[in-house]
Design a protein around this motif. Structure first.
Motif, short mmCIF file in Angstrom:
data_model
loop_
_atom_site.label_atom_id
_atom_site.label_comp_id
_atom_site.label_asym_id
_atom_site.label_seq_id
_atom_site.Cartn_x
_atom_site.Cartn_y
_atom_site.Cartn_z
N ILE A 1 0.95 -1.28 0.07
CA ILE A 1 0.05 0.17 0.02
C ILE A 1 0.95 1.29 -0.02
CG2 ILE A 1 -1.55 1.44 1.66
CD1 ILE A 1 -2.83 -1.34 2.30
N MET A 2 1.77 1.23 0.73
CA MET A 2 3.01 2.39 0.86
C MET A 2 3.42 2.68 -0.74
SD MET A 2 2.74 3.60 3.60
CE MET A 2 1.73 2.94 5.08
N ARG A 3 3.83 1.85 -1.27
CA ARG A 3 4.45 1.79 -2.53
C ARG A 3 3.30 2.13 -3.67
NH1 ARG A 3 9.34 -0.30 -4.21
NH2 ARG A 3 8.98 0.84 -6.01
N ASP A 4 2.24 1.74 -3.35
CA ASP A 4 0.82 2.07 -4.39
C ASP A 4 0.46 3.51 -4.44
OD1 ASP A 4 1.00 -0.81 -5.33
OD2 ASP A 4 -0.82 -1.18 -4.02
N HIS A 5 0.79 4.00 -3.15
CA HIS A 5 0.30 5.62 -2.83
C HIS A 5 1.77 6.44 -2.72
CE1 HIS A 5 -3.31 3.48 -1.77
NE2 HIS A 5 -3.88 4.36 -1.83
N ASP A 6 2.79 5.98 -3.58
CA ASP A 6 3.84 6.92 -3.90
C ASP A 6 4.58 7.52 -2.68
OD1 ASP A 6 3.61 6.36 -6.58
OD2 ASP A 6 2.07 7.77 -6.74
N ILE A 7 4.49 6.59 -1.39
CA ILE A 7 5.31 6.98 -0.22
C ILE A 7 6.79 6.91 -0.56
CG2 ILE A 7 5.96 6.65 2.14
CD1 ILE A 7 2.96 8.08 1.33
N ALA A 8 7.67 7.89 -0.75
CA ALA A 8 9.05 7.88 -1.06
C ALA A 8 9.77 6.89 -0.15
CB ALA A 8 9.59 9.27 -1.01
N LEU A 9 10.69 6.24 -0.70
CA LEU A 9 11.40 5.33 0.16
C LEU A 9 12.35 5.77 1.20
CD1 LEU A 9 12.80 2.92 -2.69
CD2 LEU A 9 10.93 2.61 -1.33
N ASP A 10 12.67 6.97 1.13
CA ASP A 10 13.30 7.77 2.48
C ASP A 10 12.37 8.43 3.37
OD1 ASP A 10 12.79 9.65 0.72
OD2 ASP A 10 14.52 10.61 0.80
N ALA A 11 11.01 8.39 3.17
CA ALA A 11 10.16 9.21 3.77
C ALA A 11 10.17 8.30 5.35
CB ALA A 11 8.80 9.13 3.13
N PRO A 12 9.78 9.11 6.27
CA PRO A 12 9.62 8.42 7.67
C PRO A 12 8.30 7.83 7.68
CG PRO A 12 9.39 10.83 7.92
CD PRO A 12 9.82 10.60 6.59
N ILE A 13 8.21 6.63 8.14
CA ILE A 13 6.82 6.04 8.32
C ILE A 13 6.66 5.33 9.78
CG2 ILE A 13 5.63 3.90 7.58
CD1 ILE A 13 6.98 3.89 4.91
N LEU A 14 5.35 5.71 10.27
CA LEU A 14 5.30 5.13 11.75
C LEU A 14 4.48 3.85 11.43
CD1 LEU A 14 5.11 5.41 14.65
CD2 LEU A 14 2.79 6.60 14.37
N ASP A 15 4.92 2.79 12.18
CA ASP A 15 4.36 1.53 12.14
C ASP A 15 3.88 1.31 13.54
OD1 ASP A 15 3.68 -1.02 11.76
OD2 ASP A 15 5.74 -2.14 11.58
N ALA A 16 2.47 1.55 13.43
CA ALA A 16 1.68 1.67 14.96
C ALA A 16 1.01 0.33 15.25
CB ALA A 16 0.60 2.60 14.89
N GLY A 17 1.53 -0.18 16.40
CA GLY A 17 1.35 -1.67 16.56
C GLY A 17 2.15 -2.57 15.99
N CYS A 18 3.47 -2.32 15.89
CA CYS A 18 4.55 -3.16 14.95
C CYS A 18 4.64 -4.36 15.56
CB CYS A 18 5.72 -2.41 14.91
SG CYS A 18 6.81 -2.30 16.58
#
Length: 223
Positions: free
Chosen positions: A61-78
């Protein structure tokens, strides 16, 4: 974390902790942390046996919505880091994970894919600054969150404008109260819906689930 189930998985296939998921749906945060602390060591082996593929779908989903590979992502409930691991396999390298279980966080740390890992109870404020993430993913965790509307507002606060919030919810728990929490967040002007999936497999190899329980994948864009 994976959401609590309503049945027992075969004990010869998975650990006792995995078989006891049904007891955790309404657990207190303290009981929940203790349960996942106990399960952490066998969690990664148990989930594939039950056919759980949400981490792979969530990362895509992150790739499909063009989130940049170096962008900060929060994995909530990792949990033990299965979602973060799939993000890393796609090339993401700025991932922060939060979870209520310290033992799960230690398993996640061992995977070497997270920049930061924090112990957090998501019924409380997230203790991150505003606009610090390009995206949040919350996969297999919302069963355990009682303050969903407040959590959705927190997600919108910590994600910058134009970023996305991606989450899963079990179809049988996608009830009026859950819909109201989503709608209230929309009415407050915090996000807008991007997509709502068809019902997708949840734990297809689980003897009490099979094709009877599904999950939805939702994506919202922060305004």
């Amino acid at each position: 974390m994976v959401d609590a189930s309503t049945g027992d998985a075969p004990r010869h296939d998975v650990s006792d902790s995995a078989s006891d998921l049904s007891s955790m749906t309404n657990a207190t945060p303290e009981a929940l942390a203790a349960y996942y602390d106990k399960w952490a060591g066998s969690y990664d082996a148990d989930l594939p046996k039950m056919g759980y593929d949400a981490p792979i779908r969530a990362a895509q989903i992150m790739r499909d919505h063009d989130i940049a590979l170096d962008a900060p992502i929060l994995d909530a409930g990792c949990g033990t880091g299965l979602t973060g691991l799939e993000l890393a396999r796609l090339g993401y390298r700025d991932i922060t994970g939060i979870d209520i279980s310290l033992e799960c966080l230690q398993e996640a740390e061992a995977k070497g894919v997270y920049r930061h890992l924090k112990k957090r109870n998501m019924n409380k404020p997230l203790a991150f600054g505003d606009n610090g993430f390009a995206a949040v993913q919350c996969i297999g965790t919302l069963t355990y969150v009682t303050e969903k509307r407040k959590l959705f507002a927190e997600f919108c606060r910590v994600v910058k404008r134009g970023g996305i919030v991606s989450f899963t919810q079990r179809a049988d728990l996608y009830d009026n109260a859950f819909i109201k929490a989503i709608s209230a967040t929309s009415r407050a002007g915090l996000w807008e819906q991007v997509s709502h999936s068809d019902p997708m497999p949840y734990l297809p190899n689980h003897k009490d689930f099979g094709d009877e329980k599904h999950i939805f994948y939702d994506v919202y864009r922060v305004k």
